[in-house]
Write a protein that holds these residues in place. Sequence first.
Motif, PDB file in Angstrom:
ATOM      1  N   GLU A  25       6.759   6.140   1.709  1.00  0.00           N
ATOM      2  CA  GLU A  25       5.824   6.213   0.581  1.00  0.00           C
ATOM      3  C   GLU A  25       5.020   4.935   0.406  1.00  0.00           C
ATOM      4  OE1 GLU A  25       6.056   6.591  -4.253  1.00  0.00           O
ATOM      5  OE2 GLU A  25       7.604   7.607  -3.072  1.00  0.00           O
ATOM      6  N   ARG A  26       5.637   3.771   0.673  1.00  0.00           N
ATOM      7  CA  ARG A  26       4.933   2.484   0.517  1.00  0.00           C
ATOM      8  C   ARG A  26       5.336   1.540   1.625  1.00  0.00           C
ATOM      9  NH1 ARG A  26       7.124   3.053  -4.321  1.00  0.00           N
ATOM     10  NH2 ARG A  26       5.146   2.664  -5.366  1.00  0.00           N
ATOM     11  N   ALA A  27       4.411   0.635   1.940  1.00  0.00           N
ATOM     12  CA  ALA A  27       4.669  -0.339   3.002  1.00  0.00           C
ATOM     13  C   ALA A  27       3.931  -1.625   2.692  1.00  0.00           C
ATOM     14  CB  ALA A  27       4.223   0.216   4.358  1.00  0.00           C
ATOM     15  N   THR A  28       4.367  -2.707   3.316  1.00  0.00           N
ATOM     16  CA  THR A  28       3.709  -4.001   3.189  1.00  0.00           C
ATOM     17  C   THR A  28       2.782  -4.191   4.381  1.00  0.00           C
ATOM     18  OG1 THR A  28       5.614  -4.909   2.040  1.00  0.00           O
ATOM     19  CG2 THR A  28       4.070  -6.481   2.983  1.00  0.00           C
ATOM     20  N   VAL A  29       1.540  -4.579   4.110  1.00  0.00           N
ATOM     21  CA  VAL A  29       0.566  -4.761   5.180  1.00  0.00           C
ATOM     22  C   VAL A  29       0.990  -5.939   6.044  1.00  0.00           C
ATOM     23  CG1 VAL A  29      -1.842  -5.290   5.716  1.00  0.00           C
ATOM     24  CG2 VAL A  29      -1.293  -3.789   3.787  1.00  0.00           C
ATOM     25  N   GLY A  30       1.093  -5.677   7.340  1.00  0.00           N
ATOM     26  CA  GLY A  30       1.486  -6.708   8.294  1.00  0.00           C
ATOM     27  C   GLY A  30       0.997  -6.324   9.674  1.00  0.00           C
ATOM     28  N   ALA A  31       1.701  -6.755  10.691  1.00  0.00           N
ATOM     29  CA  ALA A  31       1.320  -6.422  12.066  1.00  0.00           C
ATOM     30  C   ALA A  31       1.781  -4.999  12.382  1.00  0.00           C
ATOM     31  CB  ALA A  31       1.954  -7.413  13.028  1.00  0.00           C
ATOM     32  N   GLY A  32       0.920  -4.227  13.039  1.00  0.00           N
ATOM     33  CA  GLY A  32       1.279  -2.864  13.439  1.00  0.00           C
ATOM     34  C   GLY A  32       0.951  -1.843  12.374  1.00  0.00           C
ATOM     35  N   SER A  33       1.237  -0.591  12.701  1.00  0.00           N
ATOM     36  CA  SER A  33       0.908   0.516  11.806  1.00  0.00           C
ATOM     37  C   SER A  33       1.861   0.552  10.617  1.00  0.00           C
ATOM     38  CB  SER A  33       0.973   1.843  12.561  1.00  0.00           C
ATOM     39  OG  SER A  33       0.032   1.853  13.606  1.00  0.00           O
ATOM     40  N   GLU A  34       1.279   0.796   9.437  1.00  0.00           N
ATOM     41  CA  GLU A  34       2.106   0.877   8.228  1.00  0.00           C
ATOM     42  C   GLU A  34       2.717   2.270   8.044  1.00  0.00           C
ATOM     43  OE1 GLU A  34       0.482  -2.767   8.162  1.00  0.00           O
ATOM     44  OE2 GLU A  34      -0.821  -1.024   8.159  1.00  0.00           O
ATOM     45  N   GLY A  58     -10.070   6.149  -9.317  1.00  0.00           N
ATOM     46  CA  GLY A  58      -8.939   5.557 -10.018  1.00  0.00           C
ATOM     47  C   GLY A  58      -8.079   4.663  -9.141  1.00  0.00           C
ATOM     48  N   GLY A  59      -8.693   3.983  -8.157  1.00  0.00           N
ATOM     49  CA  GLY A  59      -7.957   3.101  -7.276  1.00  0.00           C
ATOM     50  C   GLY A  59      -7.379   3.795  -6.054  1.00  0.00           C
ATOM     51  N   PHE A  60      -7.423   5.121  -6.012  1.00  0.00           N
ATOM     52  CA  PHE A  60      -6.919   5.882  -4.870  1.00  0.00           C
ATOM     53  C   PHE A  60      -8.058   6.207  -3.917  1.00  0.00           C
ATOM     54  CE2 PHE A  60      -3.496   6.570  -7.808  1.00  0.00           C
ATOM     55  CZ  PHE A  60      -2.377   6.643  -7.002  1.00  0.00           C
ATOM     56  N   VAL A  61      -7.814   5.997  -2.636  1.00  0.00           N
ATOM     57  CA  VAL A  61      -8.772   6.362  -1.594  1.00  0.00           C
ATOM     58  C   VAL A  61      -8.312   7.682  -0.992  1.00  0.00           C
ATOM     59  CG1 VAL A  61      -9.671   5.758   0.681  1.00  0.00           C
ATOM     60  CG2 VAL A  61      -9.439   4.007  -1.071  1.00  0.00           C
ATOM     61  N   VAL A  65       0.851  -1.187   0.000  1.00  0.00           N
ATOM     62  CA  VAL A  65       0.000   0.000   0.000  1.00  0.00           C
ATOM     63  C   VAL A  65       0.889   1.240   0.000  1.00  0.00           C
ATOM     64  CG1 VAL A  65      -1.996  -1.083   1.098  1.00  0.00           C
ATOM     65  CG2 VAL A  65      -0.195  -0.121   2.522  1.00  0.00           C
ATOM     66  N   THR A  66       0.352   2.324  -0.563  1.00  0.00           N
ATOM     67  CA  THR A  66       1.094   3.582  -0.616  1.00  0.00           C
ATOM     68  C   THR A  66       0.354   4.633   0.181  1.00  0.00           C
ATOM     69  OG1 THR A  66      -0.017   4.412  -2.605  1.00  0.00           O
ATOM     70  CG2 THR A  66       1.936   3.039  -2.938  1.00  0.00           C
ATOM     71  N   PHE A 123      -4.397   7.036  -0.268  1.00  0.00           N
ATOM     72  CA  PHE A 123      -3.868   5.683  -0.157  1.00  0.00           C
ATOM     73  C   PHE A 123      -4.202   4.898  -1.415  1.00  0.00           C
ATOM     74  CE2 PHE A 123      -4.819   7.042   4.183  1.00  0.00           C
ATOM     75  CZ  PHE A 123      -3.597   6.840   4.802  1.00  0.00           C
ATOM     76  N   SER A 124      -3.317   4.003  -1.797  1.00  0.00           N
ATOM     77  CA  SER A 124      -3.618   3.085  -2.896  1.00  0.00           C
ATOM     78  C   SER A 124      -3.075   1.707  -2.527  1.00  0.00           C
ATOM     79  CB  SER A 124      -2.995   3.554  -4.215  1.00  0.00           C
ATOM     80  OG  SER A 124      -1.589   3.474  -4.158  1.00  0.00           O
ATOM     81  N   ASN A 125      -3.636   0.702  -3.150  1.00  0.00           N
ATOM     82  CA  ASN A 125      -3.183  -0.676  -2.942  1.00  0.00           C
ATOM     83  C   ASN A 125      -2.613  -1.155  -4.271  1.00  0.00           C
ATOM     84  OD1 ASN A 125      -2.851  -3.400  -2.468  1.00  0.00           O
ATOM     85  ND2 ASN A 125      -4.775  -3.632  -1.363  1.00  0.00           N
ATOM     86  N   GLU A 126      -1.309  -1.313  -4.336  1.00  0.00           N
ATOM     87  CA  GLU A 126      -0.656  -1.719  -5.585  1.00  0.00           C
ATOM     88  C   GLU A 126      -0.922  -3.180  -5.912  1.00  0.00           C
ATOM     89  OE1 GLU A 126       3.464  -0.732  -5.212  1.00  0.00           O
ATOM     90  OE2 GLU A 126       3.092   1.416  -5.419  1.00  0.00           O
ATOM     91  N   THR A 127      -1.260  -3.984  -4.914  1.00  0.00           N
ATOM     92  CA  THR A 127      -1.485  -5.406  -5.115  1.00  0.00           C
ATOM     93  C   THR A 127      -2.905  -5.688  -5.588  1.00  0.00           C
ATOM     94  OG1 THR A 127       0.061  -5.796  -3.318  1.00  0.00           O
ATOM     95  CG2 THR A 127      -1.268  -7.671  -4.022  1.00  0.00           C
TER      96      THR A 127
END
Length: 193
Positions: free
Chosen positions: A42-51, A126-129, A30-31, A96-100
């Motif tokens: 700018e971007r992070a992988t969704v996992g445990a804790g705050s991104e 356009g995919g952006f929230v 996610v970005t 926010f956007s989800n690249e996946t």
Amino acid sequence: MKKHFLAGLALIGAVFSAPASATVSLGDTVTCGGFSFECSTERATVGAGSEFGIDFGRFGTLLLADFTTGLLTISYANNPELPDGAPFGETFALFFSNETNPFTFAELGNVDGVEGLDDSSVSVDGGFVTVNLSNVTFGRDSSLQVKFDRTVTPPPAGAVPEPATWAMMILGFALVGFAMRRRTTATVQPLLA
């Protein structure tokens, strides 16, 4: 022929009943971006804790963005510089956007201790929230949620069926009627001795 007909019905049912929304899953990329805000990365992988940590450079981290399955929770970071919370002016927004798995649906969820929000504060384009935080105030221990998937909250009891449900019922009745008609039109051939 009958197998092809049933397979076609199953395919139609799958298309009509498939959810039209995208959600967030562990491992998605996610970005984060902002207008008058800065994201910690700018971007992070969704996992445990705050991104993401979110600030506007003057007081340090003010908000935390935490993605979980189907939800984004934006919470006040209990910044010691602003012990009573964080008020924002007229030009504050987060993107926010989800690249996946690109977002196609988002709506405001639970809001706790945040003033100035309504349903129009969250939009998808356009995919952006976009989460519009203009003229919003975060109190101590406050948070808001953005839902990305219609299935996060179950529908209320007695709700009107969705169009996909009606389509499946009609197709089912048509199939039963077709099967009954084929059985009644079969001709009986008498045996001749």
